[in-house]
Write a protein that holds these residues in place. Structure first.
Motif, PDB file in Angstrom:
ATOM      1  N   ASP A   1       0.892  -1.164  -0.185  1.00  0.00           N
ATOM      2  CA  ASP A   1       0.016  -0.142   0.082  1.00  0.00           C
ATOM      3  C   ASP A   1       0.785   1.085   0.117  1.00  0.00           C
ATOM      4  O   ASP A   1       0.586   2.303  -0.568  1.00  0.00           O
ATOM      5  CB  ASP A   1      -0.909   0.069   1.091  1.00  0.00           C
ATOM      6  N   GLN A   2       2.135   1.013   0.661  1.00  0.00           N
ATOM      7  CA  GLN A   2       2.899   2.359   0.675  1.00  0.00           C
ATOM      8  C   GLN A   2       3.531   2.656  -0.826  1.00  0.00           C
ATOM      9  O   GLN A   2       3.466   3.861  -1.086  1.00  0.00           O
ATOM     10  CB  GLN A   2       4.023   2.133   1.652  1.00  0.00           C
ATOM     11  N   TYR A   3       3.577   1.579  -1.600  1.00  0.00           N
ATOM     12  CA  TYR A   3       4.103   1.724  -2.873  1.00  0.00           C
ATOM     13  C   TYR A   3       2.757   2.291  -3.788  1.00  0.00           C
ATOM     14  O   TYR A   3       3.152   3.431  -4.545  1.00  0.00           O
ATOM     15  CB  TYR A   3       4.374   0.424  -3.376  1.00  0.00           C
ATOM     16  N   LEU A   4       1.701   1.984  -3.511  1.00  0.00           N
ATOM     17  CA  LEU A   4       0.412   2.749  -4.132  1.00  0.00           C
ATOM     18  C   LEU A   4       0.388   4.030  -3.694  1.00  0.00           C
ATOM     19  O   LEU A   4       0.080   4.613  -4.552  1.00  0.00           O
ATOM     20  CB  LEU A   4      -0.898   1.894  -3.588  1.00  0.00           C
ATOM     21  N   ASN A   5       0.601   4.155  -2.509  1.00  0.00           N
ATOM     22  CA  ASN A   5       0.524   5.646  -2.068  1.00  0.00           C
ATOM     23  C   ASN A   5       1.614   6.763  -2.547  1.00  0.00           C
ATOM     24  O   ASN A   5       1.242   7.721  -2.922  1.00  0.00           O
ATOM     25  CB  ASN A   5       0.369   5.980  -0.549  1.00  0.00           C
ATOM     26  N   ILE A   6       2.658   6.034  -2.974  1.00  0.00           N
ATOM     27  CA  ILE A   6       3.563   6.780  -3.617  1.00  0.00           C
ATOM     28  C   ILE A   6       3.490   7.180  -5.271  1.00  0.00           C
ATOM     29  O   ILE A   6       3.212   8.320  -5.671  1.00  0.00           O
ATOM     30  CB  ILE A   6       5.061   5.903  -3.690  1.00  0.00           C
ATOM     31  N   ILE A   7       2.733   6.296  -5.707  1.00  0.00           N
ATOM     32  CA  ILE A   7       2.010   6.397  -7.031  1.00  0.00           C
ATOM     33  C   ILE A   7       0.947   7.627  -7.051  1.00  0.00           C
ATOM     34  O   ILE A   7       0.820   8.154  -8.062  1.00  0.00           O
ATOM     35  CB  ILE A   7       1.532   4.949  -7.725  1.00  0.00           C
ATOM     36  N   ALA A   8       0.046   7.184  -5.991  1.00  0.00           N
ATOM     37  CA  ALA A   8      -1.122   8.198  -6.025  1.00  0.00           C
ATOM     38  C   ALA A   8      -0.762   9.586  -5.521  1.00  0.00           C
ATOM     39  O   ALA A   8      -1.188  10.571  -6.110  1.00  0.00           O
ATOM     40  CB  ALA A   8      -2.070   7.827  -4.862  1.00  0.00           C
ATOM     41  N   TYR A   9       0.411   9.599  -4.833  1.00  0.00           N
ATOM     42  CA  TYR A   9       0.981  10.880  -4.379  1.00  0.00           C
ATOM     43  C   TYR A   9       1.385  11.738  -5.698  1.00  0.00           C
ATOM     44  O   TYR A   9       1.351  12.912  -5.792  1.00  0.00           O
ATOM     45  CB  TYR A   9       1.984  10.812  -3.225  1.00  0.00           C
ATOM     46  N   ALA A  10       2.342  11.003  -6.381  1.00  0.00           N
ATOM     47  CA  ALA A  10       2.878  11.515  -7.551  1.00  0.00           C
ATOM     48  C   ALA A  10       1.579  12.191  -8.611  1.00  0.00           C
ATOM     49  O   ALA A  10       1.887  13.308  -9.359  1.00  0.00           O
ATOM     50  CB  ALA A  10       3.499  10.677  -8.518  1.00  0.00           C
ATOM     51  N   ARG A  11       0.616  11.431  -8.731  1.00  0.00           N
ATOM     52  CA  ARG A  11      -0.362  11.868  -9.372  1.00  0.00           C
ATOM     53  C   ARG A  11      -1.143  12.909  -8.848  1.00  0.00           C
ATOM     54  O   ARG A  11      -1.571  13.807  -9.465  1.00  0.00           O
ATOM     55  CB  ARG A  11      -1.404  10.890 -10.003  1.00  0.00           C
TER      56      ARG A  11
ATOM     57  N   TYR B   1       9.113   9.344  -5.055  1.00  0.00           N
ATOM     58  CA  TYR B   1       9.478   8.557  -4.300  1.00  0.00           C
ATOM     59  C   TYR B   1      10.604   8.774  -3.599  1.00  0.00           C
ATOM     60  O   TYR B   1      10.881   8.493  -2.308  1.00  0.00           O
ATOM     61  CB  TYR B   1      10.317   7.333  -5.266  1.00  0.00           C
ATOM     62  N   ALA B   2      11.366   9.946  -3.924  1.00  0.00           N
ATOM     63  CA  ALA B   2      12.368  10.680  -3.307  1.00  0.00           C
ATOM     64  C   ALA B   2      11.601  11.303  -2.132  1.00  0.00           C
ATOM     65  O   ALA B   2      12.384  11.375  -0.993  1.00  0.00           O
ATOM     66  CB  ALA B   2      12.865  11.472  -4.201  1.00  0.00           C
ATOM     67  N   GLU B   3      10.572  11.679  -2.346  1.00  0.00           N
ATOM     68  CA  GLU B   3      10.053  12.563  -1.005  1.00  0.00           C
ATOM     69  C   GLU B   3       9.232  11.512  -0.021  1.00  0.00           C
ATOM     70  O   GLU B   3       9.291  11.633   1.067  1.00  0.00           O
ATOM     71  CB  GLU B   3       8.735  13.484  -1.654  1.00  0.00           C
ATOM     72  N   LYS B   4       8.836  10.600  -0.540  1.00  0.00           N
ATOM     73  CA  LYS B   4       7.779   9.624   0.278  1.00  0.00           C
ATOM     74  C   LYS B   4       8.430   8.133   0.558  1.00  0.00           C
ATOM     75  O   LYS B   4       8.008   7.521   1.349  1.00  0.00           O
ATOM     76  CB  LYS B   4       6.403   9.392  -0.336  1.00  0.00           C
ATOM     77  N   GLY B   5       9.549   7.857  -0.242  1.00  0.00           N
ATOM     78  CA  GLY B   5       9.999   6.669  -0.199  1.00  0.00           C
ATOM     79  C   GLY B   5      10.731   6.277   1.380  1.00  0.00           C
ATOM     80  O   GLY B   5      11.210   7.311   1.754  1.00  0.00           O
TER      81      GLY B   5
ATOM     82  N   MET C   1      12.115   0.617   0.623  1.00  0.00           N
ATOM     83  CA  MET C   1      11.442   0.444  -0.537  1.00  0.00           C
ATOM     84  C   MET C   1      12.461   0.780  -1.467  1.00  0.00           C
ATOM     85  O   MET C   1      13.606   1.327  -1.432  1.00  0.00           O
ATOM     86  CB  MET C   1      10.564   1.695  -0.583  1.00  0.00           C
ATOM     87  N   TYR C   2      12.058   0.454  -2.864  1.00  0.00           N
ATOM     88  CA  TYR C   2      12.967   0.338  -3.977  1.00  0.00           C
ATOM     89  C   TYR C   2      12.126   1.208  -5.171  1.00  0.00           C
ATOM     90  O   TYR C   2      10.874   0.804  -5.355  1.00  0.00           O
ATOM     91  CB  TYR C   2      13.621  -0.931  -4.665  1.00  0.00           C
ATOM     92  N   PHE C   3      13.019   1.900  -5.777  1.00  0.00           N
ATOM     93  CA  PHE C   3      12.170   2.778  -6.919  1.00  0.00           C
ATOM     94  C   PHE C   3      11.857   1.848  -7.915  1.00  0.00           C
ATOM     95  O   PHE C   3      10.608   2.009  -8.506  1.00  0.00           O
ATOM     96  CB  PHE C   3      13.105   3.862  -7.318  1.00  0.00           C
ATOM     97  N   GLN C   4      12.666   0.915  -8.441  1.00  0.00           N
ATOM     98  CA  GLN C   4      12.326  -0.080  -9.409  1.00  0.00           C
ATOM     99  C   GLN C   4      11.058  -0.940  -9.055  1.00  0.00           C
ATOM    100  O   GLN C   4      10.270  -1.122 -10.151  1.00  0.00           O
ATOM    101  CB  GLN C   4      13.421  -0.972  -9.606  1.00  0.00           C
TER     102      GLN C   4
END
Length: 504
Positions: free
Chosen positions: A121-131, A141-145, A149-152
């Protein structure tokens, strides 16, 4: 015409907005030419309920009193089957090899990005945050990772999510806003009100400014920058502060007493970015009291709202109150006594008083019976009672064990653990009514209590390392300001018991 209305705590912001709607209706404007939108379901529903009560108008007339996501959903002609749900996220998790809980189906009724339950879910939130922020995934990812966690992995999940949505034809909540903006579709309005506007993320501002405002003759943005507490979701207070050139400040609070306003005003003056506001408190003095521990506060009388900065701290408070025998309501979790036990006790006490109960009530009651109070056959008989009839204790005693009578204690009849029995006995010994239906003591995090209030507020100043070391200390100030200003009469400040505390 665009106007921003600043509503400090308890200054009647919603009342003011409903009066604007009322004035518009008196001009002869059709209800479907009025839109009242918000980022949160709570704000939209409150506005709808107030309008129905105040304006003698029906729900069907308030078609455009909605959250922004619901607004887009309606305009796009979507149905629930078109939207990603818990099952979809579970399937997606299987594809990427990560656990995506049902909370991964981000409930955008209260914003785009919500707290994560799992690493997936944390990965999903990074995606949602970007959008939501309209920024590249790498920046998000730089702000919320985190270091776990891994950017890839974030890229892999993003691609898998897009592929899944394309194959199933489904949308997530962010897709609704993006598609709404892309298609540039919306009705024409004479009046547009954007409530709780301080909590909009950049993508939502894009929806409002690019699509809704150009189709509206008059627009009001309403909120309070001092109560902007969702910066972690991507909210930028500057978007609200710069929404319009014309500004109105509501200057009289009907909730916050003088002493509480004085303390909270000193706090909020520490903010680096804010709209200067001068507003009067209520005529009551109110009281501000300091304590070393929450258990030093006398919670035995009156209405209480206990606020904590994090879920972890709120959980500790709940455990302490449980051990002390206090009955409470925990926001998001419910009563400190399970619903089945509460229902069982209520029914048994009513039966012992000679009340007639329906078959439906007794069917629910059968679920709470202990194995010693009724056999399987007895429970089955209670579930099969004639729905057209009502029953007394004498009528149902044949279905209970021989040792059960009108003199039996509730804990001899209802299925409870020994810990629950001791707790409920303590609650009743303290004189608490477990059947009142209205919680006298409530526990909540500050974020979940936003918009709420109580006569007495106990605010714990305990925090966490992440919060105290966050570069966004303005966000922390606003959060505790919100907590302080929930109090109608008394504010009790509880000193931090750990090394990470908020300093007033």
């Amino acid at each position: 015409m665009e106007t921003t209305i600043f509503g400090p705590p308890g200054t009647g912001k919603t009342t003011t907005l409903i009066k604007i709607v009322e004035s518009e209706l008196k001009k002869g404007t059709p209800p479907d030419r009025i839109a009242f939108v918000s980022f949160s379901k709570k704000a939209a529903e409150e506005a709808r309920e107030r309008a129905i009560e105040k304006l003698d108008i029906g729900v069907a007339d308030l078609e455009w009193f909605r959250t922004l996501h619901s607004f887009a959903f309606q305009c796009l002609g979507l149905s629930r089957k078109d939207v990603m749900g818990p099952t979809d996220y579970t399937k997606l998790g299987g594809y990427v090899g990560l656990d995506l809980s049902s909370r991964g189906a981000i409930d955008a009724n209260d914003g785009i990005a919500m707290p994560a339950a799992t690493i997936g879910d944390q990965y999903l939130n990074i995606i949602a945050y970007a959008r939501a922020m309209m920024i590249p995934l790498e920046q998000s990812y730089a702000e919320k990772g985190t270091d776990k966690m891994y950017f890839q992995q974030a890229e892999l999940i993003e691609k898998a999510l897009e592929k899944y949505k394309k194959e199933t034809g489904k949308l997530d909540f962010t897709d609704m806003i993006e598609r709404f903006i892309e298609q540039d579709i919306a009705p024409e309005f004479d009046l547009l009100i954007v409530d709780e506007a301080q909590d909009l993320v950049p993508l939502q501002w894009e929806m409002v400014k690019k699509v809704l405002v150009p189709r509206s003759k008059r627009t009001y943005y309403a909120g309070d920058d001092d109560q902007c507490i969702y910066s972690w979701m991507g909210v930028r207070v500057s978007d609200f502060l710069n929404a319009s050139d014309e500004k109105i400040i509501l200057d009289k609070s009907y909730r916050v007493p003088q002493q509480i306003q004085s303390v909270s005003d000193d706090l909020v003056k520490r903010l680096r970015q804010r709209q200067q506001k001068i507003w009067k408190p209520t005529e009551r003095d109110g009281h501000v009291t300091w304590h070393r521990d929450i258990l030093d506060v006398d919670l035995t009388n009156g209405e209480w709202l206990i606020l904590a900065r994090t879920n972890y701290i709120a959980n500790m408070v709940a455990r302490n109150l449980y051990d002390q025998g206090y009955l409470y309501w925990y926001q998001g979790r419910g009563w400190s006594i399970s619903p089945n036990v509460l229902t069982g006790i209520e029914v048994w006490l009513r039966l012992c008083k000679g009340h007639y109960l329906s078959a439906k009530e007794l069917k629910e009651f059968s679920k709470s019976l202990s194995s010693g109070a009724a056999t399987k056959a007895g429970k089955k008989n209670l579930e099969a009672l004639d729905p057209e009839l009502t029953y007394t204790l004498e009528d149902i005693l044949p279905n209970l064990s021989p040792q059960i009578s009108s003199q039996s204690k509730w804990h001899e009849v209802i299925k409870v653990s020994e810990r629950e029995r001791i707790y409920i006995t303590s609650v009743r010994r303290m004189g608490e009514s477990i059947l009142s239906g209205k919680p006298r003591v409530r526990i909540s995090t500050i974020h979940k209590a936003k918009g709420g209030e109580a006569d007495n507020v106990a605010l714990l100043l305990d925090s966490s390392k992440a919060c105290t070391e966050s570069p966004d200390q303005d966000g922390e100030i606003r959060t505790f300001y919100v907590g302080m200003t929930r109090a109608r009469k008394e504010l009790h400040l509880i000193e931090s018991q750990n090394r990470y505390g908020f300093e007033l």
